[in-house]
Write a protein that holds these residues in place. Structure first.
Motif, short mmCIF file in Angstrom:
data_model
loop_
_atom_site.label_atom_id
_atom_site.label_comp_id
_atom_site.label_asym_id
_atom_site.label_seq_id
_atom_site.Cartn_x
_atom_site.Cartn_y
_atom_site.Cartn_z
N LEU A 178 6.85 -4.09 13.96
CA LEU A 178 6.27 -2.64 13.91
C LEU A 178 7.18 -1.79 14.65
O LEU A 178 7.79 -0.78 14.05
CB LEU A 178 4.87 -2.48 14.39
CG LEU A 178 4.37 -1.11 14.16
CD1 LEU A 178 4.16 -0.81 12.68
CD2 LEU A 178 3.15 -1.18 14.76
N THR A 179 7.92 -2.06 15.90
CA THR A 179 8.72 -1.24 16.48
C THR A 179 10.16 -1.24 15.81
O THR A 179 10.63 -0.04 15.82
CB THR A 179 8.92 -2.18 18.12
OG1 THR A 179 7.55 -2.06 18.68
CG2 THR A 179 9.83 -1.20 18.94
N VAL A 199 0.03 3.96 5.41
CA VAL A 199 0.72 3.22 6.56
C VAL A 199 -0.29 2.59 7.39
O VAL A 199 -0.10 1.01 7.70
CB VAL A 199 1.31 4.08 7.41
CG1 VAL A 199 1.99 3.68 8.76
CG2 VAL A 199 2.54 4.80 6.66
N ALA A 200 -1.33 2.85 7.63
CA ALA A 200 -2.37 2.11 8.49
C ALA A 200 -2.99 0.73 7.79
O ALA A 200 -2.71 -0.40 8.35
CB ALA A 200 -3.83 2.89 8.75
N TYR A 201 -3.09 0.86 6.36
CA TYR A 201 -3.23 -0.42 5.67
C TYR A 201 -1.92 -1.32 5.62
O TYR A 201 -2.26 -2.80 5.80
CB TYR A 201 -3.78 -0.19 4.22
CG TYR A 201 -4.48 -1.43 3.72
CD1 TYR A 201 -6.04 -1.48 4.09
CD2 TYR A 201 -3.91 -2.17 2.87
CE1 TYR A 201 -6.53 -2.95 3.69
CE2 TYR A 201 -4.56 -3.36 2.37
CZ TYR A 201 -5.97 -3.63 2.79
OH TYR A 201 -6.62 -4.81 2.33
N SER A 202 -0.78 -0.83 5.71
CA SER A 202 0.16 -1.68 5.61
C SER A 202 0.52 -2.59 7.03
O SER A 202 0.88 -3.69 7.21
CB SER A 202 1.43 -0.97 5.56
OG SER A 202 1.63 -0.53 4.01
N VAL A 203 -0.09 -1.51 8.07
CA VAL A 203 0.15 -2.47 9.24
C VAL A 203 -1.07 -3.34 9.70
O VAL A 203 -0.81 -4.39 10.22
CB VAL A 203 -0.16 -1.12 10.60
CG1 VAL A 203 -0.35 -1.90 11.90
CG2 VAL A 203 1.22 -0.26 10.61
N TYR A 204 -1.95 -3.12 8.94
CA TYR A 204 -3.24 -4.20 9.08
C TYR A 204 -2.71 -5.37 8.07
O TYR A 204 -2.67 -6.53 8.77
CB TYR A 204 -4.45 -3.73 8.24
CG TYR A 204 -5.43 -4.63 8.07
CD1 TYR A 204 -6.36 -5.28 8.97
CD2 TYR A 204 -5.79 -5.03 6.46
CE1 TYR A 204 -7.10 -6.24 8.78
CE2 TYR A 204 -6.60 -5.79 6.27
CZ TYR A 204 -7.24 -6.53 7.24
OH TYR A 204 -8.18 -7.47 6.87
N LEU A 205 -2.13 -5.21 7.20
CA LEU A 205 -1.34 -6.38 6.22
C LEU A 205 -0.63 -7.17 7.18
O LEU A 205 -0.57 -8.54 7.19
CB LEU A 205 -1.03 -5.85 5.07
CG LEU A 205 -1.89 -5.44 3.92
CD1 LEU A 205 -1.13 -4.98 2.83
CD2 LEU A 205 -2.92 -6.50 3.49
N LEU A 206 0.43 -6.52 7.97
CA LEU A 206 1.47 -7.06 8.87
C LEU A 206 0.69 -7.97 9.54
O LEU A 206 1.09 -9.03 9.90
CB LEU A 206 2.13 -5.94 9.51
CG LEU A 206 3.11 -6.46 10.50
CD1 LEU A 206 4.34 -7.38 9.88
CD2 LEU A 206 3.79 -5.21 11.15
N TYR A 207 -0.16 -7.29 10.52
CA TYR A 207 -0.88 -8.03 11.60
C TYR A 207 -1.80 -9.24 11.24
O TYR A 207 -1.86 -10.29 11.70
CB TYR A 207 -1.74 -7.08 12.58
CG TYR A 207 -0.82 -6.48 13.49
CD1 TYR A 207 -0.66 -7.09 14.62
CD2 TYR A 207 -0.65 -4.93 13.25
CE1 TYR A 207 -0.09 -6.25 15.75
CE2 TYR A 207 0.36 -4.41 14.11
CZ TYR A 207 0.46 -5.09 15.45
OH TYR A 207 1.26 -4.39 16.41
N PRO A 254 0.78 -1.12 -0.10
CA PRO A 254 0.01 -0.12 -0.02
C PRO A 254 0.81 1.37 -0.10
O PRO A 254 0.42 2.37 -0.59
CB PRO A 254 -0.89 -0.23 1.15
CG PRO A 254 -0.82 -1.42 1.59
CD PRO A 254 0.62 -2.13 1.07
N ILE A 255 2.14 1.20 0.48
CA ILE A 255 2.90 2.43 0.90
C ILE A 255 3.32 2.58 -0.94
O ILE A 255 3.59 3.83 -1.07
CB ILE A 255 3.95 2.19 1.74
CG1 ILE A 255 3.40 2.13 3.16
CG2 ILE A 255 4.97 3.26 1.78
CD1 ILE A 255 4.36 1.79 4.34
N PHE A 256 3.79 1.56 -1.49
CA PHE A 256 4.45 1.69 -2.62
C PHE A 256 3.24 2.22 -3.52
O PHE A 256 3.56 3.17 -4.40
CB PHE A 256 4.93 0.37 -3.19
CG PHE A 256 5.96 -0.13 -2.56
CD1 PHE A 256 7.02 0.67 -1.99
CD2 PHE A 256 6.22 -1.47 -2.36
CE1 PHE A 256 8.03 0.25 -1.43
CE2 PHE A 256 7.51 -1.89 -1.91
CZ PHE A 256 8.38 -1.11 -1.24
#
Length: 200
Positions: free
Chosen positions: A172-173, A142-150, A118-120
Motif C-alpha cells: 500500500l505504501t 479505493v477502500a474496497y481495493s485496499v480490503y481486497l489487498l489485505y 473495483p477501481i476499474f
C-alpha cells in the motif's frame, strides 16, 4: 477465465482468492483477459465525460475537452493504469523474499491486477463528471481495493495473516508513492505541451 473472477471478488472475496490461487493463469493471459479489458472502463468513461458531458463547478460554465485532447489524455491514463498495475505487481514479487514467501511462481502481478478490479469497475462514474460524486465513488473503490489487498495477499502468497498484514501495508505504501509520482509526471507532461485543450 480472468473475467470470471470479477463478480466473485465483489460477492465472496475469500473464496475467490482461493480460486485465483488454484488457477494456472499466466501474466500475459491475465493482462489479455482482465487488465486490458477492465482498464478500458475508466479510460473510456473519462473520455466520454470530459468531451461530451463536461465539468461544471457550482453555477459556472460547463468545461469540455476537445475530442483530440480527450483522446490523448485518456490514452495516457489507460497506459498509466496498465504500467502501474504491472509495476506494483513486480514490487510485490520483490518484497516476497523479505516476507519469507515460499512460492516459486511469482504472483505479484496477479494480486495487483485483481486488487485493482473495483477501481476499474467503478471508474465508469467518470462518464458523469461531478466532482463530489466522483470523489465519493473513488473513495469507495479505493477502500474496497485496499480490503481486497489485505484479504487476498495472505491467501495468494500462503503466509500467516499477521505477516500478510505487514506485507500488504508495504504494498500500500508503494502504491501511494507511485500515485504521487504519477501526479508529478502529469505536471511534467503538461509542461511539455501535452495538456488539456478546452472547447471554445
Amino acid at each position: 477465465m480472468s473475467l470470471s473472477h470479477t463478480v466473485g471478488l465483489i460477492a465472496h472475496p475469500n473464496r475467490e482468492w482461493e480460486s485465483i490461487r488454484n488457477d494456472s493463469e499466466s501474466t500475459s493471459m491475465l493482462y489479455l483477459g482482465h487488465v486490458l479489458l477492465l482498464a478500458l472502463i475508466p479510460a473510456g468513461a473519462a473520455y466520454y465525460g470530459a468531451t461530451q458531458v463536461g465539468w461544471q463547478i457550482g453555477d459556472g460554465q460547463v468545461i469540455r475537452l476537445t475530442q483530440s485532447s480527450g483522446l490523448q489524455l485518456c490514452a495516457l491514463f489507460y497506459a498509466a493504469m496498465l504500467a502501474g498495475t504491472y509495476m506494483i505487481g513486480r514490487f510485490i514479487d520483490f518484497f516476497a523474499q523479505t516476507y519469507d514467501v515460499k512460492e516459486e511462481k511469482p504472483r505479484g502481478v496477479i494480486l495487483a491486477a485483481y486488487t485493482a478490479t473495483p477501481i476499474f469497475l467503478l471508474g465508469v462514474i467518470g462518464a458523469y463528471p461531478n466532482v463530489w460524486l466522483n470523489m465519493l465513488v473513488g473513495l469507495i473503490a479505493v477502500a474496497y481495493s485496499v480490503y481486497l489487498l489485505y484479504e487476498g495477499l495472505p491467501i495468494l502468497m500462503k503466509i500467516p495473516a499477521d505477516r500478510g498484514f505487514m506485507f500488504a501495508s508495504s504494498v500500500l505504501t508503494v502504491g501511494l508513492v507511485m500515485f504521487v509520482g504519477l501526479l508529478a509526471m502529469s505536471v511534467v507532461i503538461w509542461s511539455v505541451g501535452i495538456g488539456p485543450v478546452y472547447t471554445s
